[in-house]
Design a protein around this motif. Structure first.
Motif, mmCIF file in Angstrom:
data_model
loop_
_atom_site.group_PDB
_atom_site.id
_atom_site.type_symbol
_atom_site.label_atom_id
_atom_site.label_comp_id
_atom_site.label_asym_id
_atom_site.label_seq_id
_atom_site.Cartn_x
_atom_site.Cartn_y
_atom_site.Cartn_z
ATOM 1 N N GLN A 496 24.173 -12.816 -11.905
ATOM 2 C CA GLN A 496 24.792 -12.399 -10.650
ATOM 3 C C GLN A 496 23.821 -11.697 -9.695
ATOM 4 N N GLY A 497 22.554 -11.501 -10.141
ATOM 5 C CA GLY A 497 21.589 -10.972 -9.188
ATOM 6 C C GLY A 497 20.740 -9.812 -9.643
ATOM 7 N N TRP A 589 19.431 -18.942 -9.461
ATOM 8 C CA TRP A 589 20.422 -18.541 -8.449
ATOM 9 C C TRP A 589 20.593 -19.635 -7.395
ATOM 10 N N THR A 595 24.725 -15.935 -4.604
ATOM 11 C CA THR A 595 24.167 -14.944 -3.690
ATOM 12 C C THR A 595 23.976 -13.660 -4.484
ATOM 13 N N PRO A 596 22.720 -13.294 -4.762
ATOM 14 C CA PRO A 596 22.498 -12.114 -5.622
ATOM 15 C C PRO A 596 23.177 -10.869 -5.068
ATOM 16 N N ARG A 597 23.837 -10.144 -5.942
ATOM 17 C CA ARG A 597 24.498 -8.902 -5.534
ATOM 18 C C ARG A 597 23.780 -7.709 -6.131
ATOM 19 N N ARG A 598 24.026 -6.548 -5.548
ATOM 20 C CA ARG A 598 23.412 -5.319 -6.039
ATOM 21 C C ARG A 598 24.336 -4.638 -7.035
ATOM 22 N N PHE A 599 23.738 -4.066 -8.077
ATOM 23 C CA PHE A 599 24.491 -3.293 -9.067
ATOM 24 C C PHE A 599 23.966 -1.869 -9.084
ATOM 25 N N GLU A 603 27.425 1.099 -12.700
ATOM 26 C CA GLU A 603 28.152 -0.112 -13.056
ATOM 27 C C GLU A 603 27.461 -0.856 -14.194
ATOM 28 N N ASP A 670 37.762 -10.607 -11.893
ATOM 29 C CA ASP A 670 36.881 -11.746 -11.606
ATOM 30 C C ASP A 670 36.532 -12.549 -12.854
#
Length: 692
Positions: A496-497, A589, A595-599, A603, A670
């Motif tokens: 996921q990024g 990706w 679309t890479p997301r920030r963690f 989290e 999700d």
């Protein structure tokens, strides 16, 4: 009866009799005070000796009383010590074997101390996230000096009475019978008359105490950044030279209570008791006879097999080490000798001990040499066909009644046992690598494993210094089954990024010894790949960890190949963030339209730790583990989970299962696979906890 009272000539002897370590529980404290009062009103008694029965003077406080109904019940330990200290008749501590924590504080409150040689002396409360709570931080600096006392208190180190013979702690070292010497010394002090010395009346002597503690604070802050107890120890020690004794005692007590009620000490105490609970077998009667194990065979002389063999050599047992060729078995022998020689160079092992251990090692090529062994441990390659072939051979040559153990980390122990005509004698003994270092041993109980085999295996684990935890049979048992779910959730973060170094950094800041990707590189990513390929074949619907598979297909197995999730400079183990890995992720990706997301770190930690918790709850529900604390013991001792957080299940309890469930439900919006385990749902609804 927790204390015994007797009179020898003109000396009363109060003996603590509370096995195994003469803990200072309420009954003991009450017995000491009653014995003291009895001696004081007896005109024939001129002096008092305080000692312990059996194998300890006293191991200290009874931690089972902490936060329980006995916590504040009089007489408290400080009340007992004040009664001893204020006695008009001399009180002599006869110290032997073990005087730790409250036991040492008890001895320091006596007017005089006579010690047997070889006794272990410590104020080790800091290892439980505490500080000495009965004057230890105030009396020890007055007796042995500020610097020596600070070292003992802050680090919880154990020192022999011989090493402390000239420190000021002891008035006399017994050369013969300790109790006889202590009684004679007590009579001598009584005849001398006058007042008797109290440690509280001494001063702490040091030319620059403030300067010394300033340096100590810096060192402690660097060494114990996650632990409050060492810093609190220094605060209490500072009071020993800055304030009158009673004021210093009050500060010590306040700091002790703050720590005792804080999360770190509660977690450390939980970890301590988890080890002990794991050794209990509720459905195996104590009367179950043991099987004698005097000689061991290890089949497979590789890294794991040679490490396993060392445990038994260290314990004084002869070991037959077997492999398929002379070259292979001699390589294992060389590895064992090399490990021992490294310890000799570091001063941790005597050269004569090295040779004595090597003399117990019998390298052999033929499996026929297991015939006179009581325990045979298979440590061949993690492949079911290889293990089945080995057990068929063992079944033919091992003597009747010998225990046959497999060191498999994931495979079906019941299937292996079924390959023999003696499934009752088969058990899993899953050592962790390096097997001569790691303390955890998963003892895998098969459906047919006999109770005496299980009991013998648990006792043998204690004999070789392992923390043993019983697991039922499933893919991966307790530890590796949970780590598989944890690793998969870590992989999802990459999908996921996230980057490997971001994920590792977050959980390492949380307290884990190593993040999932550094751990994979260290263990060898090909090991996890082999397990995944087996599971893909067994369950084609299983989600694929494609990124990790691609990494392995490129031959990037970790440290041993110089490249894995990270890059490695030849000859070094430092993990360097890899541009190659980043490019691989960016390619993945793009291919998947991600679309890479920030963690956030928070989290990342929740996703990985709650993955462990959710799988742990499933394991409990299925009966694979008997207790939540068993899972905690596995993770603290085998997977680098911070001891000061207690373990994943205990950590979930400290957060609260309602909040843990709420977070999981948020993730499941999700991804339905994040649905909380049935046990978590049930406990959260009831407002209770795993360890309730």
């Amino acid at each position: 009866m927790s204390t015994e009272y007797s009179v020898a000539n003109d000396v009363a002897v109060i003996t603590i009799a509370n096995p195994p370590v003469n803990g200072l529980g309420h009954a003991v404290r009450l017995g000491i005070v009653e014995g003291l009062d009895r001696a004081l009103v007896d005109g024939e008694v001129k002096a008092i000796v305080l000692t312990g029965a059996g194998k300890a003077f006293s191991g200290g406080a009874d931690m089972k009383e902490f936060n329980g109904p006995m916590t504040g019940r009089d007489p408290g330990l400080n009340t007992v010590l004040a009664a001893i200290e204020n006695s008009p008749k001399p009180v002599v501590a006869a110290v032997h074997s073990v005087a730790m924590g409250g036991g040492l504080e008890l001895a320091m409150a006596c007017h005089y101390r006579v010690a047997a040689r070889g006794a272990r002396i410590a104020l080790s409360e800091v290892t439980m996230g505490l500080l000495p709570g009965a004057g230890g931080t105030q009396r020890l600096p007055r007796l042995i000096g500020l610097e020596a006392a600070t070292n003992m208190i802050v680090h919880g180190v154990s020192i022999t009475s011989d090493a402390l013979s000239d420190s000021g702690l002891f008035d006399r070292m017994a050369e013969g019978d300790l109790l006889a010497d202590a009684i004679a010394f007590a009579s001598e002090m009584a005849r001398r008359g006058g007042t008797h010395p109290r440690v509280r009346d001494r001063a702490v002597l040091h030319k620059n105490p403030e300067g010394y503690l300033a340096v100590a604070r810096q060192a402690v802050a660097a060494q114990y950044k996650d632990l409050p107890a060492p810093t609190s120890c220094l605060k209490a020690i500072e009071a020993s030279f800055e304030l009158p004794f009673d004021e210093g005692l009050a500060i010590e007590r306040r700091l002790f209570l703050e720590l005792m009620n804080g999360p770190v000490s509660r977690s450390l105490r939980h970890a301590f008791f988890s080890e002990r609970a794991a050794a209990k077998l509720p459905d195996v009667p104590e009367t179950t006879p043991d099987r004698a194990v005097n000689k061991v065979a290890v089949v497979g002389a590789g890294l794991m097999g040679s490490g396993i063999a060392m445990n038994f050599l260290n314990a004084g047992m002869p070991v037959v080490l077997i492999d398929i060729s002379e070259a292979a078995v001699q390589k294992g022998v060389a590895a064992i000798r090399g490990n021992y020689e490294a310890s000799v160079k570091k001063g941790k092992l005597d050269a004569a001990v090295l040779e004595a251990r090597m003399a117990r090692l019998q390298p052999k090529v033929s499996i026929e040499h297991v015939a006179d062994c009581d325990l045979v441990i298979e440590a061949v390659f993690e492949d079911m066909d290889a293990k089945l072939k080995t057990f068929r051979a063992l079944d033919e040559v091992a003597r009747p009644g010998a225990i046959l153990a497999t060191n498999t980390s994931t495979l079906d122990v019941d299937r292996i046992a079924a390959e023999t005509r003696r499934p009752q004698d088969v058990i899993g003994l899953h050592f962790f690598s390096p097997a001569n270092v790691m303390r955890l041993l998963e003892v895998v109980r098969g459906a047919a494993t006999a109770p005496d085999v299980l009991k013998t295996s648990m006792q043998l684990a204690r004999r070789i210094g392992k923390v043993a935890v019983v697991s039922g049979v499933c893919d991966g048992f307790i530890g590796n089954r949970m780590i598989a779910r944890y690793a998969r959730r870590a992989g999802e973060l990459l999908e996921q990024g996230a980057l490997p170094e971001q994920v590792d950094r977050a959980v390492e800041r949380f307290g884990l010894a190593m993040g999932p990707f550094r751990m994979g590189d260290l263990a060898g990513n090909d090991i996890g790949w082999a397990i995944r390929k087996r599971r893909y074949e067994e369950d084609p619907s299983m989600p694929r960890f494609e990124i990790a598979d691609r990494l392995c297909e490129a031959g990037h197995f970790g440290q041993k190949t110089g490249a894995g999730w990270y890059d490695y400079v030849p000859g070094q183990r430092k993990a360097v963030p890899s541009s190659r890995t980043r490019e691989m992720l960016q390619t993945w990706w793009r291919e998947k339209g991600v679309t890479p997301r920030r963690f956030s770190d928070e989290e990342i930690v929740k996703r990985l730790i709650y993955a462990l918790v959710n799988e742990g709850a499933e394991i409990l529900e299925e009966g694979i583990a008997a207790r939540a604390s068993d899972i905690d013991a596995v993770y603290v001792h085998g997977y680098g989970f911070p001891r000061w957080r207690g373990g994943p299940m205990f950590y979930a309890d400290t957060i609260g299962l309602y909040d843990v469930r709420r977070a999981m439900r948020g993730f499941s919006a999700d991804d339905p696979s994040w649905a909380p385990a049935v046990l978590i749902e049930r406990l959260a609804d009831a407002g209770t906890a795993f360890h309730a």
